[in-house]
Design a protein around this motif. Structure first.
Motif, mmCIF file in Angstrom:
data_model
loop_
_atom_site.group_PDB
_atom_site.id
_atom_site.type_symbol
_atom_site.label_atom_id
_atom_site.label_comp_id
_atom_site.label_asym_id
_atom_site.label_seq_id
_atom_site.Cartn_x
_atom_site.Cartn_y
_atom_site.Cartn_z
ATOM 1 N N GLU A 41 0.830 -1.215 0.000
ATOM 2 C CA GLU A 41 0.000 0.000 0.000
ATOM 3 C C GLU A 41 0.860 1.259 0.000
ATOM 4 N N LYS A 42 1.951 1.229 0.750
ATOM 5 C CA LYS A 42 2.840 2.389 0.796
ATOM 6 C C LYS A 42 3.480 2.624 -0.561
ATOM 7 N N ARG A 43 3.881 1.547 -1.224
ATOM 8 C CA ARG A 43 4.536 1.683 -2.532
ATOM 9 C C ARG A 43 3.548 2.208 -3.574
ATOM 10 N N LEU A 44 2.296 1.726 -3.518
ATOM 11 C CA LEU A 44 1.291 2.168 -4.480
ATOM 12 C C LEU A 44 0.706 3.541 -4.124
ATOM 13 N N GLY A 45 0.767 3.908 -2.859
ATOM 14 C CA GLY A 45 0.235 5.193 -2.435
ATOM 15 C C GLY A 45 -1.271 5.207 -2.299
ATOM 16 N N VAL A 46 -1.876 4.026 -2.120
ATOM 17 C CA VAL A 46 -3.329 3.929 -1.934
ATOM 18 C C VAL A 46 -3.619 2.876 -0.871
ATOM 19 N N GLN A 47 -4.837 2.973 -0.283
ATOM 20 C CA GLN A 47 -5.277 1.954 0.658
ATOM 21 C C GLN A 47 -6.014 0.869 -0.119
ATOM 22 N N LEU A 48 -5.571 -0.368 0.076
ATOM 23 C CA LEU A 48 -6.180 -1.494 -0.632
ATOM 24 C C LEU A 48 -7.205 -2.222 0.226
ATOM 25 N N LEU A 49 -7.005 -2.201 1.533
ATOM 26 C CA LEU A 49 -7.868 -2.949 2.446
ATOM 27 C C LEU A 49 -8.376 -2.046 3.559
ATOM 28 N N GLN A 50 -9.639 -2.230 3.916
ATOM 29 C CA GLN A 50 -10.190 -1.587 5.103
ATOM 30 C C GLN A 50 -10.183 -2.609 6.232
ATOM 31 N N ARG A 51 -9.472 -2.310 7.284
ATOM 32 C CA ARG A 51 -9.274 -3.255 8.373
ATOM 33 C C ARG A 51 -10.144 -2.862 9.562
ATOM 34 N N SER A 52 -10.706 -3.871 10.197
ATOM 35 C CA SER A 52 -11.391 -3.679 11.472
ATOM 36 C C SER A 52 -11.015 -4.851 12.365
ATOM 37 N N THR A 53 -11.481 -4.834 13.573
ATOM 38 C CA THR A 53 -11.128 -5.927 14.500
ATOM 39 C C THR A 53 -11.758 -7.239 14.086
ATOM 40 N N ARG A 54 -12.821 -7.180 13.289
ATOM 41 C CA ARG A 54 -13.528 -8.400 12.932
ATOM 42 C C ARG A 54 -13.405 -8.791 11.460
ATOM 43 N N VAL A 56 -11.847 -7.796 7.173
ATOM 44 C CA VAL A 56 -11.006 -7.078 6.215
ATOM 45 C C VAL A 56 -11.789 -6.990 4.918
ATOM 46 N N ARG A 57 -11.941 -5.778 4.400
ATOM 47 C CA ARG A 57 -12.695 -5.581 3.155
ATOM 48 C C ARG A 57 -11.848 -4.822 2.143
ATOM 49 N N LEU A 58 -12.097 -5.094 0.889
ATOM 50 C CA LEU A 58 -11.406 -4.392 -0.190
ATOM 51 C C LEU A 58 -11.946 -2.984 -0.346
ATOM 52 N N THR A 59 -11.052 -2.029 -0.553
ATOM 53 C CA THR A 59 -11.466 -0.705 -1.008
ATOM 54 C C THR A 59 -11.708 -0.788 -2.509
ATOM 55 N N GLU A 60 -12.196 0.292 -3.089
ATOM 56 C CA GLU A 60 -12.408 0.287 -4.531
ATOM 57 C C GLU A 60 -11.089 0.096 -5.265
ATOM 58 N N HIS A 61 -10.030 0.784 -4.780
ATOM 59 C CA HIS A 61 -8.696 0.577 -5.377
ATOM 60 C C HIS A 61 -8.249 -0.876 -5.183
ATOM 61 N N GLY A 62 -8.530 -1.414 -3.995
ATOM 62 C CA GLY A 62 -8.147 -2.791 -3.715
ATOM 63 C C GLY A 62 -8.838 -3.777 -4.617
ATOM 64 N N ARG A 63 -10.151 -3.534 -4.885
ATOM 65 C CA ARG A 63 -10.904 -4.424 -5.772
ATOM 66 C C ARG A 63 -10.319 -4.406 -7.175
ATOM 67 N N GLN A 64 -10.019 -3.194 -7.683
ATOM 68 C CA GLN A 64 -9.451 -3.080 -9.026
ATOM 69 C C GLN A 64 -8.075 -3.761 -9.100
ATOM 70 N N TYR A 65 -7.286 -3.548 -8.068
ATOM 71 C CA TYR A 65 -5.930 -4.131 -8.057
ATOM 72 C C TYR A 65 -6.005 -5.657 -7.978
ATOM 73 N N TYR A 66 -6.912 -6.175 -7.160
ATOM 74 C CA TYR A 66 -7.060 -7.629 -7.032
ATOM 75 C C TYR A 66 -7.500 -8.243 -8.357
ATOM 76 N N GLU A 67 -8.478 -7.634 -9.029
ATOM 77 C CA GLU A 67 -8.977 -8.181 -10.285
ATOM 78 C C GLU A 67 -7.892 -8.212 -11.364
ATOM 79 N N ARG A 68 -6.950 -7.280 -11.312
ATOM 80 C CA ARG A 68 -5.868 -7.260 -12.305
ATOM 81 C C ARG A 68 -4.741 -8.215 -11.947
ATOM 82 N N THR A 69 -4.447 -8.322 -10.669
ATOM 83 C CA THR A 69 -3.247 -9.073 -10.271
ATOM 84 C C THR A 69 -3.502 -10.548 -9.970
ATOM 85 N N GLN A 70 -4.706 -10.898 -9.549
ATOM 86 C CA GLN A 70 -4.957 -12.297 -9.199
ATOM 87 C C GLN A 70 -4.754 -13.243 -10.391
#
Length: 301
Positions: A41-54, A56-70
């Protein structure tokens, strides 16, 4: 941090649904997985995941990045699997060269076991004395006795074979048995290539004896046949005369009519070596055949 590890950690978190599950999936620690995703995330300069105690969800940037890289990771895994299967499935042509007599005695008997182990290999066996130009003749592996060293070839010694002076019982019955190397001057010595001096060791050290006879040849097979026919005496490496005894090593002379003489005066040996062209990439099938002969030849000799 390695980009591949960052990407693998991110995809594992998404697919496993959390950092702990991703750590178990990858066999790594949870803190290492977290550090990898944070670095990504630091290298890309965006947040990919929204973290909580219970969760982990993808952000919109995270969803796009996952669909391209998986799919990229899947293709890499598929490529790895194809290469591994190619390595495991040993198949294709392998061209092997060996000296004629040595090959007949020690290489040919091993072929059934070799081809049973690697049924996909198509072996081309060339039996001939002399030094091959491995690259020019397309030789993948040569099995040689005392090979010449060459910068373009790799030489692996697997064992050695002592030299012996031998003749037939019939010849010695007619001409007598030489008691000393000097007595060879009165015998018909059969010459392999240009070996017109035979080397011996006595109380005074090493010495050479000039020899001569009515037959010379560039093949061991010819000299051996002449010795068997009772024509004279020859100098051989012992491996060219023996039949192995069920894996018992040195074995016995293949022809009971041949006997060795002057044994107390001979201590020279010849290296038995595997030789192959120096290459950056050696096919798996060639490596497998080379390893087979390295393991199987030594016990016979």
């Amino acid at each position: 941090m390695d980009r591949f590890h960052e990407l693998s950690a991110f995809v594992a978190v998404v697919e496993a649904g959390g950092f702990s599950a991703a750590a178990r999936r990858l066999g790594d620690s949870q803190s290492a997985i977290s550090k990898s995703v944070n670095a990504l995330e630091k290298r890309l300069g965006v947040q990919l995941l929204q973290r909580s105690t219970r969760s982990v969800r993808l952000t919109e940037h995270g969803r796009q990045y996952y669909e391209r890289t998986q799919p990229l990771l899947e293709e890499m895994a598929q490529a790895d699997g194809e290469i591994m299967r190619t390595t495991l499935e040993i198949s294709g042509p392998v061209r092997v060269a060996a000296a004629a007599t040595f090959g007949r005695l020690h290489v040919l008997p091993l072929l059934p076991a070799l081809l049973a182990r690697y049924p996909g290999v198509r072996l081309d066996l060339q039996l001939a004395d002399g030094v091959n130009d491995l690259l020019a003749e397309g030789i993948d592996l040569a099995i040689r006795v005392s090979p010449e060293r060459h910068p373009d070839a790799v030489v692996k010694r697997i064992t050695s074979s002592p030299l012996v002076c031998a003749g037939s019982r019939r010849y010695f019955a007619q001409h007598g048995v030489p008691a000393t190397p000097q007595a060879l001057a009165h015998h018909n010595c059969l010459i392999y290539k240009d070996m017109r001096e035979w080397h011996f060791t006595g109380r005074q050290g090493r010495f050479s004896v000039p020899v001569s006879g009515n037959l010379s040849s560039n093949t061991v097979e010819t000299i051996l046949s002449a010795v068997q026919a009772g024509l004279g005496i020859g100098m051989f490496n012992r491996a060219s005369l023996v039949e192995p005894e069920q894996g018992q090593g040195r074995g016995t002379l293949q022809d009971a009519e041949i006997i060795t003489v002057l044994d107390d005066f001979i201590d020279d040996t010849r290296d038995i070596c595997l030789v192959w062209p120096r290459r950056r990439f050696i096919p798996a099938r060639v490596r497998a055949v080379t390893e087979f002969f390295a393991e199987a030849l030594a016990p016979r000799l």
